[in-house]
Every structure is written in C-alpha cells, then in structure tokens.
Design an enzyme around this catalytic site. Structure first.
Site, PDB file in Angstrom:
ATOM      1  N   ILE A  53       0.872  -1.178   0.000  1.00  0.00           N
ATOM      2  CA  ILE A  53       0.000   0.000   0.000  1.00  0.00           C
ATOM      3  C   ILE A  53       0.908   1.227   0.000  1.00  0.00           C
ATOM      4  O   ILE A  53       2.055   1.170   0.464  1.00  0.00           O
ATOM      5  CB  ILE A  53      -1.005   0.029   1.182  1.00  0.00           C
ATOM      6  CG1 ILE A  53      -0.310  -0.059   2.543  1.00  0.00           C
ATOM      7  CG2 ILE A  53      -2.028  -1.076   1.046  1.00  0.00           C
ATOM      8  CD1 ILE A  53      -1.278   0.083   3.720  1.00  0.00           C
ATOM      9  N   ASP A  54       0.405   2.325  -0.540  1.00  0.00           N
ATOM     10  CA  ASP A  54       1.200   3.544  -0.664  1.00  0.00           C
ATOM     11  C   ASP A  54       1.759   3.977   0.688  1.00  0.00           C
ATOM     12  O   ASP A  54       1.133   3.764   1.733  1.00  0.00           O
ATOM     13  CB  ASP A  54       0.343   4.704  -1.204  1.00  0.00           C
ATOM     14  CG  ASP A  54      -0.133   4.465  -2.619  1.00  0.00           C
ATOM     15  OD1 ASP A  54       0.419   3.580  -3.292  1.00  0.00           O
ATOM     16  OD2 ASP A  54      -1.061   5.175  -3.038  1.00  0.00           O
ATOM     17  N   ARG A  55       2.887   4.622   0.644  1.00  0.00           N
ATOM     18  CA  ARG A  55       3.526   5.132   1.853  1.00  0.00           C
ATOM     19  C   ARG A  55       2.570   5.999   2.693  1.00  0.00           C
ATOM     20  O   ARG A  55       2.490   5.881   3.908  1.00  0.00           O
ATOM     21  CB  ARG A  55       4.745   5.968   1.444  1.00  0.00           C
ATOM     22  CG  ARG A  55       5.441   6.642   2.604  1.00  0.00           C
ATOM     23  CD  ARG A  55       6.534   7.572   2.112  1.00  0.00           C
ATOM     24  NE  ARG A  55       7.339   8.021   3.234  1.00  0.00           N
ATOM     25  CZ  ARG A  55       8.654   8.158   3.201  1.00  0.00           C
ATOM     26  NH1 ARG A  55       9.312   7.876   2.111  1.00  0.00           N
ATOM     27  NH2 ARG A  55       9.314   8.567   4.253  1.00  0.00           N
ATOM     28  N   THR A  57      -0.695   6.087   2.626  1.00  0.00           N
ATOM     29  CA  THR A  57      -1.942   5.414   2.998  1.00  0.00           C
ATOM     30  C   THR A  57      -1.703   4.619   4.277  1.00  0.00           C
ATOM     31  O   THR A  57      -0.685   3.949   4.409  1.00  0.00           O
ATOM     32  CB  THR A  57      -2.388   4.456   1.875  1.00  0.00           C
ATOM     33  OG1 THR A  57      -2.561   5.195   0.669  1.00  0.00           O
ATOM     34  CG2 THR A  57      -3.697   3.765   2.221  1.00  0.00           C
ATOM     35  N   ARG A 153      -6.899   6.919  -5.713  1.00  0.00           N
ATOM     36  CA  ARG A 153      -6.534   8.339  -5.823  1.00  0.00           C
ATOM     37  C   ARG A 153      -6.750   8.866  -7.241  1.00  0.00           C
ATOM     38  O   ARG A 153      -7.280   9.962  -7.442  1.00  0.00           O
ATOM     39  CB  ARG A 153      -5.073   8.513  -5.391  1.00  0.00           C
ATOM     40  CG  ARG A 153      -4.833   8.112  -3.943  1.00  0.00           C
ATOM     41  CD  ARG A 153      -3.358   7.927  -3.619  1.00  0.00           C
ATOM     42  NE  ARG A 153      -2.634   9.183  -3.664  1.00  0.00           N
ATOM     43  CZ  ARG A 153      -1.319   9.273  -3.434  1.00  0.00           C
ATOM     44  NH1 ARG A 153      -0.614   8.187  -3.158  1.00  0.00           N
ATOM     45  NH2 ARG A 153      -0.725  10.451  -3.481  1.00  0.00           N
TER      46      ARG A 153
END
Length: 238
Positions: A53-55, A57, A153
């Site tokens: 998962i994105d940094r 998030t 996003r």
C-alpha cells in the site's frame, strides 16, 4: 516504535499489520529509511511481500512467513480472489451515492511517479459508496477489484472529488478546523493553527483472503486516531 504494536493478526503462515501513514511497505531504492519489511525481517528472519500500500496510505497490509504461503496469497491477488476495502475522505460530494468507476490507468506520459486515466492503460475497477456527507468533505468506502498504482486516488481525481491531503492528485491541503467552524478563534498559546489532519486521508480498512486450508481469513484494520478525531470534529461542525 515497536512493530508488535502494529500487528493485528498472525498465523504460522502470515502476519497482518495496521500500517501507519508515512511508513514504507518495502525498502526504497536508497534503502536509507526503515520499512515494514525490514522491521519484520528483524523479527522473523524470513518474510515475503504479498502486496503493497502507498507510503501515505494507512491500514491493512499482509506479509507471508514462508514461500508456500507467499505463493498461495499472491495468486489470490493475481486472480482477484481477495476482497479489498478502503475508507477515505474526499473533497466535495459525488453526484451519485454509489457507483463503479471502470477507467483504465497508465503511467503519466510526462510526470514521473504519477498515474493517469488513459484508454490504453491497464484495466482498473473501483466500486464506491458515500458513507457520510461532512460539510465540504465526504467520508467514503471503496472496494477495488484491481490493484493499480494509486488506483483510488486516480479514480477519485477523475471523478472530480480527489482525496483530502493528496499532494499528487488533489490540492494537498490539510483539514483545518477554521475551514468548517464559523466562529473559530486561535488559542493564545498558538501562533498558527494546528491541522486536524495533515496527510493523505486514505485507509486500507479490510481484506478477506483464504488461508492455506481454504478457509476465509477476514482481516480488519481499525481507523487510526488522526482520522477518527478528524471525523468527530467534522461531524460536530458540519
């Protein structure tokens, strides 16, 4: 900072964590910053990345503890056999209370590290549902059927309602109490207003995956304190 504080479920084959916003899932190319994977390697010795998962998030992420489990879990992601639920705060309110965004995503042709909706991109499907309207913001639930980079996003930007605090696809602005409370006065102790939320308002909330015995393994990551506090204030002053 103890990795144990972030663990929400664990078996002999896997470990699920509630990742804080700002922490890397895996080491970056320079390897200068710590990541969940590096912390887990210290604890378990061997660890396998199943998904990321994105940094920025927060929320649920699963790692495998052995090669067999890694293959088993990874194939489910590959074959879209998992159920992935996210929660997020967006700017404005979508015209429909629920819907599906089916819009292919590709790398931006000119901006490195940015993705965009493009007809020649890879398939990307996101279901969305409005949970609560909160003044200038809306609290939403998302289910992603594909795992494209920055999928939610990008899709919400394309819908015209980017995620709050998104520096790439939105305005990146923090949530300030002064923007929703009409008679807001700064405390005498403070020179500048402290934001209610100053990060990407996206949280990986739940994941259902099958364990090696073929049983559903439902995992859930509680909404973190900063997001909960923001929602409480928005409910109070909407």
């Amino acid at each position: 900072m103890r990795i144990e504080d972030w663990i929400i479920a664990e078996t002999a084959d896997g470990v699920a964590l509630n990742k804080p916003s700002g922490v890397l899932s895996i080491p970056d190319r320079e390897g200068k910053e710590f990541s969940l994977k590096s912390l887990l390697k210290e604890k378990y010795g061997e660890i396998f990345v199943v998904h990321r998962i994105d940094r920025d998030t927060s929320g649920l992420i699963l790692f495998a503890k052995n090669a067999e489990a890694h293959k088993h879990f990874s194939l489910q992601f590959e074959h879209r056999a998992t159920k992935k639920i996210y929660l997020g705060l967006v700017l404005g309110t979508p015209p429909l209370a629920s819907g599906t965004i089916d819009a292919p995503i590709a790398e931006h042709p000119h901006k490195k590290g940015m993705m965009t909706v493009h007809r020649q991109g890879k398939e990307a499907v996101t279901d969305y549902e409005v949970l609560q309207e909160l003044g200038p913001y809306t609290w939403m639930q998302f289910r992603i059927h594909t795992g494209r980079t920055h999928q939610i996003r990008v899709h919400m930007k394309d819908l015209g309602h980017p995620l709050v605090g998104d520096p790439i696809y939105g305005d990146g602005k923090p949530v300030l109490l002064s923007s929703i409370k009409k008679k807001f006065n700064l405390s005498k102790k403070e020179e500048t207003e402290r934001p209610l939320l100053n990060r990407l308002a996206l949280h990986a909330s739940a994941l259902t995956i099958q364990d090696l015995a073929g049983n559903d393994w439902p995992l859930e990551a509680p909404v973190p304190k900063d997001l909960r506090a923001t929602l409480t204030q928005l409910e109070k002053w909407k």
